[in-house]
Write a protein that holds these residues in place. Structure first.
Motif, PDB file in Angstrom:
ATOM      1  N   SER A 162       0.983  -1.199   0.216  1.00 40.02           N
ATOM      2  CA  SER A 162      -0.163  -0.337  -0.013  1.00 40.02           C
ATOM      3  C   SER A 162       0.749   0.917  -0.235  1.00 40.02           C
ATOM      4  O   SER A 162       0.952   2.334  -0.609  1.00 40.02           O
ATOM      5  N   VAL A 163       2.259   1.641   0.739  1.00 43.32           N
ATOM      6  CA  VAL A 163       2.119   2.260   0.790  1.00 43.32           C
ATOM      7  C   VAL A 163       3.738   2.780  -0.402  1.00 43.32           C
ATOM      8  O   VAL A 163       4.099   3.731  -1.428  1.00 43.32           O
ATOM      9  N   ASP A 164       3.770   1.420  -1.225  1.00 42.36           N
ATOM     10  CA  ASP A 164       4.720   1.597  -2.260  1.00 42.36           C
ATOM     11  C   ASP A 164       3.592   2.322  -3.772  1.00 42.36           C
ATOM     12  O   ASP A 164       4.432   3.060  -4.080  1.00 42.36           O
ATOM     13  N   ARG A 165       2.612   2.134  -3.150  1.00 39.54           N
ATOM     14  CA  ARG A 165       1.661   1.827  -4.645  1.00 39.54           C
ATOM     15  C   ARG A 165       1.033   3.649  -3.944  1.00 39.54           C
ATOM     16  O   ARG A 165       0.976   4.507  -5.425  1.00 39.54           O
ATOM     17  N   ARG A 166       1.162   3.692  -2.410  1.00 38.43           N
ATOM     18  CA  ARG A 166       0.815   5.542  -2.063  1.00 38.43           C
ATOM     19  C   ARG A 166       2.031   6.662  -2.671  1.00 38.43           C
ATOM     20  O   ARG A 166       1.905   7.605  -3.146  1.00 38.43           O
ATOM     21  N   ILE A 167       2.846   6.371  -2.354  1.00 36.81           N
ATOM     22  CA  ILE A 167       4.261   6.465  -2.784  1.00 36.81           C
ATOM     23  C   ILE A 167       4.339   6.991  -4.453  1.00 36.81           C
ATOM     24  O   ILE A 167       4.705   7.965  -5.270  1.00 36.81           O
ATOM     25  N   ASP A 168       4.061   5.659  -5.325  1.00 35.23           N
ATOM     26  CA  ASP A 168       4.196   6.194  -6.808  1.00 35.23           C
ATOM     27  C   ASP A 168       2.847   6.770  -7.640  1.00 35.23           C
ATOM     28  O   ASP A 168       3.547   7.502  -8.180  1.00 35.23           O
ATOM     29  N   GLN A 169       2.062   6.815  -6.645  1.00 35.51           N
ATOM     30  CA  GLN A 169       0.962   7.206  -7.070  1.00 35.51           C
ATOM     31  C   GLN A 169       1.277   9.127  -6.582  1.00 35.51           C
ATOM     32  O   GLN A 169      -0.090   9.769  -7.712  1.00 35.51           O
ATOM     33  N   THR A 170       1.272   9.070  -6.342  1.00 33.01           N
ATOM     34  CA  THR A 170       1.564  10.466  -4.721  1.00 33.01           C
ATOM     35  C   THR A 170       2.605  11.916  -5.515  1.00 33.01           C
ATOM     36  O   THR A 170       2.643  12.449  -5.716  1.00 33.01           O
ATOM     37  N   LEU A 171       3.874  10.503  -5.212  1.00 32.68           N
ATOM     38  CA  LEU A 171       5.552  11.349  -5.565  1.00 32.68           C
ATOM     39  C   LEU A 171       5.465  11.388  -6.176  1.00 32.68           C
ATOM     40  O   LEU A 171       5.806  10.523  -6.740  1.00 32.68           O
ATOM     41  N   GLY A 172       5.911  12.881  -6.921  1.00 39.29           N
ATOM     42  CA  GLY A 172       6.766  12.966  -7.908  1.00 39.29           C
ATOM     43  C   GLY A 172       7.933  13.522  -8.694  1.00 39.29           C
ATOM     44  O   GLY A 172       8.228  14.183  -9.387  1.00 39.29           O
TER      45      GLY A 172
END
Length: 425
Positions: free
Chosen positions: A89-99
């Motif tokens: 979940s954290v990995d997905r969250r970072i990939d989706q939000t952090l640019g």
């Protein structure tokens, strides 16, 4: 909140299913051991067949023996699924939000001086630099509720370093003076709409009336205690909560500058501040992974005690079984069963009991893990992951536990005097 009832139901469910599994253990022993030990006759001939039948001889004892291992491995399985789901979940969250190419942050997450942001901005090759600040705020809601939380304040160009999803409005509106953005789900629950004016109070007693200009659609908007997912512009924070420190800097490389050279320059710039670190997405993921791993290692260490108790239980059961079957063992030795074959028979019996306990425990643990993940999903941890490597390792470890537990009982049985064993009553 909605999480509290879910946690209470989860706890009750864990207790009830655990009791049910322990009670049903003897009933499940026969069908499962027939399956788990089904390959023994083909691999080990008559010795394998006898070991399987010995394990089936007393299902109540077999179930009770495996119960301790079942409980320990159910907890291991549940925590493993929860940990893997949190990590994904954290990995997905970072990939989706952090640019951003890099995040500058204190090692211990303590806010730092704005001077560091000025130095980072002046670093050769640094392009977009967006400051983040956290500020305590209390907001009065239209439904009469009052939420005390921390709002995240950002500088301009937020869209260049972060991928914020909006249900309504946009970043420019959210960061405008006197405006804020709020999580859409939280807003819906409390009757907040675009254009709602909310009375707010900042630390120090400064009061404001903030207009809701955007609604975000972030999976983890309320994670880590940040209720409401409030986002403000730094201009608004400077007006109502002046003198704040930066909690993070989001940095992109300037056109024509590679990410690698920029990192080296940033680290040189931050050399006078050893607690302030430069991290990229991979570093950020590893940081979270390590934190989750520390928690899991602590839990596994505690559960190791339960597994030690389970091993002692298997040893005790096998020792009693050997004593009860003294005459039977003597007769088997008399008709030609070698000591090596006798030891193998007892080891296989121990292995099938241990694997039975492991399979039962892991099945229960996987169910618990899925339920824990559904509770975590209420806090934004929406990904479900199964650590198959850990599951396979646990089953293999259970087989090894069975072998170790059988060493002493098997040795004792093989050293029996054949004539004395036959005469035993």
């Amino acid at each position: 909140t909605r999480t509290a009832p879910a946690v209470a139901l989860l706890g009750a469910g864990v207790v009830l299913t655990l009791i049910a599994t322990v009670v049903a253990g003897p009933l499940l022993a026969r069908p499962l051991i027939r399956v788990l030990g089904g390959v023994f006759p083909a691999l080990f001939g008559s010795v394998g067949r006898m070991s399987q039948r010995n394990a089936l001889r007393n299902p109540r004892r077999t179930g009770a023996t495996a119960a301790a291992l079942t409980v320990g491995l159910a907890l291991v399985g549940g925590m493993a699924v929860a940990g893997a789901s949190m990590t994904r979940s954290v990995d997905r969250r970072i990939d989706q939000t952090l640019g951003a190419d890099y995040i500058v942050q204190n090692r211990t997450y303590i806010p730092f001086s704005p001077e560091i942001g000025d130095r980072v901005r002046a670093t050769a090759g640094a392009g977009v630099v967006v400051r983040q600040r956290l500020a305590a705020i209390a907001v009065r809601l239209p439904d009469g509720g009052r939420v005390e939380t921390a709002a995240s304040g950002y500088g301009p160009r937020l869209d260049a370093v972060s991928h914020v999803k909006y249900a309504a409005g946009n970043t420019a509106a959210a960061l405008a003076p006197g405006h804020l953005a709020m999580d859409a789900g939280f807003a819906r629950t409390h009757g907040v709409r675009i254009g709602s004016v909310l009375p707010a109070e900042f630390q120090g007693g400064r009061r404001a009336r903030l207009t809701v200009a955007a609604l975000t659609d972030q999976e983890q908007a309320e994670a880590f205690g940040l209720k409401g997912g409030l986002i403000l512009g730094l201009g608004t924070l400077d007006r109502y909560a002046p003198g704040g420190l930066d909690s993070a800097l989001y940095v992109n490389a300037a056109p024509g500058t590679g990410a690698g050279p920029l990192r080296a320059r940033l680290e040189k710039t931050l050399a006078p501040y050893p607690n302030v670190q430069v991290r990229d997405q991979a570093d950020y993921k590893k940081l979270v992974h390590d934190q989750i791993a520390v928690l899991l290692r602590l839990v596994y260490a505690l559960l190791g005690l339960a597994i030690v108790i389970a091993v002692l239980g298997v040893v005790n059961t096998l020792a009693l079984s050997v004593v009860e079957r003294t005459r039977e063992i003597g007769l088997l030795r008399a008709i030609g069963l070698a000591r090596r074959q006798l030891r193998r028979m007892i080891r296989l019996e121990s292995v099938v009991i241990a694997v039975f306990g492991a399979v039962l425990g892991l099945a229960l643990g996987l169910v618990w893990g899925v339920c824990v993940q559904r509770v975590l999903a209420l806090e934004g941890m929406t990904a479900l992951a199964f650590p198959w490597g850990t599951i396979v390792a646990v089953v293999a470890g259970a087989a090894a536990v069975g072998v170790v537990a059988a060493l002493l009982p098997a040795l004792r049985a093989s050293r029996m005097n054949v004539l004395a064993a036959i005469a035993h009553e």
